[in-house]
Design an enzyme around this catalytic site. Structure first.
Site, mmCIF file in Angstrom:
data_model
loop_
_atom_site.group_PDB
_atom_site.id
_atom_site.type_symbol
_atom_site.label_atom_id
_atom_site.label_comp_id
_atom_site.label_asym_id
_atom_site.label_seq_id
_atom_site.Cartn_x
_atom_site.Cartn_y
_atom_site.Cartn_z
ATOM 1 N N ASP A 130 0.789 -1.242 0.000
ATOM 2 C CA ASP A 130 0.000 0.000 0.000
ATOM 3 C C ASP A 130 0.823 1.294 0.000
ATOM 4 O O ASP A 130 0.269 2.372 -0.193
ATOM 5 C CB ASP A 130 -0.923 0.038 1.226
ATOM 6 C CG ASP A 130 -2.098 -0.907 1.091
ATOM 7 O OD1 ASP A 130 -2.288 -1.448 -0.017
ATOM 8 O OD2 ASP A 130 -2.814 -1.110 2.077
ATOM 9 N N GLY A 188 -2.176 3.948 -18.898
ATOM 10 C CA GLY A 188 -2.907 4.827 -19.820
ATOM 11 C C GLY A 188 -4.411 4.748 -19.594
ATOM 12 O O GLY A 188 -5.202 4.842 -20.536
HETATM 13 O O1 F6P Z 1 -1.430 -5.446 3.046
HETATM 14 C C1 F6P Z 1 -2.218 -4.421 2.593
HETATM 15 C C2 F6P Z 1 -3.471 -4.981 1.967
HETATM 16 O O2 F6P Z 1 -3.146 -5.773 0.842
HETATM 17 C C3 F6P Z 1 -4.499 -3.923 1.588
HETATM 18 O O3 F6P Z 1 -4.227 -3.327 0.355
HETATM 19 C C4 F6P Z 1 -5.771 -4.719 1.619
HETATM 20 O O4 F6P Z 1 -6.872 -3.895 1.867
HETATM 21 C C5 F6P Z 1 -5.542 -5.652 2.769
HETATM 22 O O5 F6P Z 1 -4.159 -5.811 2.885
HETATM 23 C C6 F6P Z 1 -6.213 -6.987 2.650
HETATM 24 O O6 F6P Z 1 -5.959 -7.707 3.802
HETATM 25 P P1 F6P Z 1 -6.323 -9.228 4.013
HETATM 26 O O7 F6P Z 1 -5.387 -10.037 3.156
HETATM 27 O O8 F6P Z 1 -6.104 -9.467 5.467
HETATM 28 O O9 F6P Z 1 -7.730 -9.386 3.581
#
Ligand code: F6P
Length: 321
Positions: A130, A188
Site C-alpha cells: 500500500d 494509460g
Molecule cells: O497489506 C495491505 C493490503 O493488501 C491492503 O491493500 C488490503 O486492503 C488488505 O491488505 C487486505 O488484507 P487481508 O489479506 O487481510 O484481507
C-alpha cells in the site's frame, strides 16, 4: 546493551520483497557476530514462542520469492495487555536483545506500543504493497504490486479495445490510492477513483458519453478498494451512459509473485540499515528510503497518517485521457 541476539518477524499483509529483507537482516547480523532468531507468524509467534534460530543457509534461495518464509498474520491478541505480556516473556526467556519488525503501519503501531510498555529495542522495516508509511517515499513490495496490477491492466486493455467495452478494475488499497494512481497512469487508463479524492460520477459519465460521441470506444477506470467497489461503479456507469461495462477485482493476486529488482534492492538495503541502527544503539526507529537515500526516522513519525500528495499524478491521469 551488548547486541547478541536479534529476533526478526514479518507481520500484517505480506509484501513481495519481505524475504529479501529477512535474508539481509540474517546475513548481515551473522557477519557482525549477532545471532538471529526467526519469529513465525508475526506477533502471534512472539506470544506463543514459535521461534527458530536462523543461520546463513536458512535464507538461501529466497531472494526471488514473494510472501515470507517466516509466515505472517494479523494478530488481535497482541493488542491486549495479556498478549503483550506473553510476548515479553518470550523476549526474556529467549534472551532476545532487540526486534526487527518487517511490516506495515499496523505492525509498527504494535511495535511502538510494545516498546513503550516493555522498552524492548526495535527497528521497523517498511514492507506493504500500500505504500502507506509516513515519512518515506516507498515501502518494500509496492513496486512489485504495481507491476503485477499493470500486467493485468495491459491484458484487460486488449479485450476492452477489441470488444469496445468499459472496464472498471478494482485494485488493493484500503485507505491508500497509491497502487490505483500508479497503475492508472502507467496503464494509460481513462480515469481513477481513490480514497484521497472525492468521486464525481456524474462528471465521469459525462466525459464517457462525450468521448463516445467523438468515437472513443473503450475505457478503463481504476478504482482503489478503499474508495468504492468496482461492481457498484460499473453498475452506475451502465445506468448513466447505457454503455456495456464489465468489472474486474484484482484482489490478492497483487500481493504475491516475484519481487521486482527495485523491491529486492530496497529490501536488501533496509535489512542492512536496520541491523546497523541497532548496532549504533538506536531504537524504536524505522529505516526507509527518501530522495534515493536510506534514512532513519522515529517509529512515532512513521505511524502517523501519510499524506500521499496525490495531486500531480491524479491530475496527470485526468489530463492525459
Ligand atoms: O497489506 C495491505 C493490503 O493488501 C491492503 O491493500 C488490503 O486492503 C488488505 O491488505 C487486505 O488484507 P487481508 O489479506 O487481510 O484481507
Amino acid at each position: 546493551m551488548a547486541l547478541k541476539k536479534i529476533g526478526v518477524l514479518t507481520a500484517g499483509g505480506d509484501a513481495p520483497g519481505m524475504n529479501a529483507a529477512i535474508r539481509s537482516v540474517v546475513r548481515y547480523a551473522l557477519s557482525r557476530k549477532i545471532e538471529v532468531t526467526g519469529i513465525f507468524r508475526g506477533w502471534w509467534g512472539l506470544i506463543n514462542e514459535e521461534i527458530k534460530p536462523l543461520d546463513h543457509r536458512s535464507v538461501s534461495g529466497i531472494i526471488n520469492q514473494g510472501g515470507t518464509i517466516l509466515k505472517t498474520a494479523r494478530c488481535a491478541e497482541f493488542k491486549t495487555e495479556e498478549g503483550q505480556s506473553r510476548a515479553y516473556q518470550t523476549v526474556k526467556k529467549d534472551s532476545i536483545d532487540a526486534l526487527v519488525v518487517i511490516g506495515g503501519d499496523g505492525s509498527f503501531r504494535g511495535a511502538y506500543e510494545f516498546y513503550k510498555k516493555y522498552n524492548v529495542p526495535c527497528v521497523g522495516i517498511p514492507a506493504s504493497i500500500d505504500n502507506d508509511i509516513n515519512g518515506i517515499d516507498e515501502t518494500i513490495g509496492a513496486d512489485t504490486a504495481i507491476n503485477t496490477a499493470l500486467l493485468a491492466i495491459d491484458n484487460i486493455r486488449d479485450t476492452a479495445t477489441s470488444m469496445e467495452r468499459i472496464f472498471v478494475v478494482e485494485v488493493m488499497g484500503r485507505s491508500s490510492g497509491y497502487i490505483a494512481l500508479q497503475v492508472a497512469l502507467a496503464g494509460g487508463c481513462e480515469d481513477v477513483i481513490i480514497p484521497e479524492r472525492e468521486l464525481n460520477l456524474e462528471s465521469m459519465c459525462h466525459g464517457i458519453v462525450e468521448g463516445n460521441i467523438r468515437g472513443k470506444i473503450s475505457w478503463i477506470v481504476v478504482v482503489a478498494e478503499g474508495a468504492a467497489k468496482a461492481q457498484d461503479i460499473a453498475r452506475k456507469i451502465t445506468e448513466m451512459t447505457s454503455l456495456e461495462t464489465r468489472e474486474v477485482v484484482l484482489g490478492h493476486v497483487q500481493r504475491g509473485g516475484r519481487p521486482t529488482a527495485f523491491s529486492r534492492a530496497l529490501a536488501l538495503g533496509l535489512g542492512h540499515a536496520a541491523v546497523d541502527c541497532l548496532l549504533r544503539g538506536e531504537t524504536h526507529k524505522v529505516v526507509g528510503i527518501k530522495d534515493s537515500k536510506i534514512i532513519v526516522l522515529d517509529l512515532e513519525t512513521a505511524i502517523r497518517k501519510k499524506d500521499l500528495k496525490v495531486d500531480h499524478f491524479y491530475n496527470l491521469v485526468k489530463v492525459l485521457t
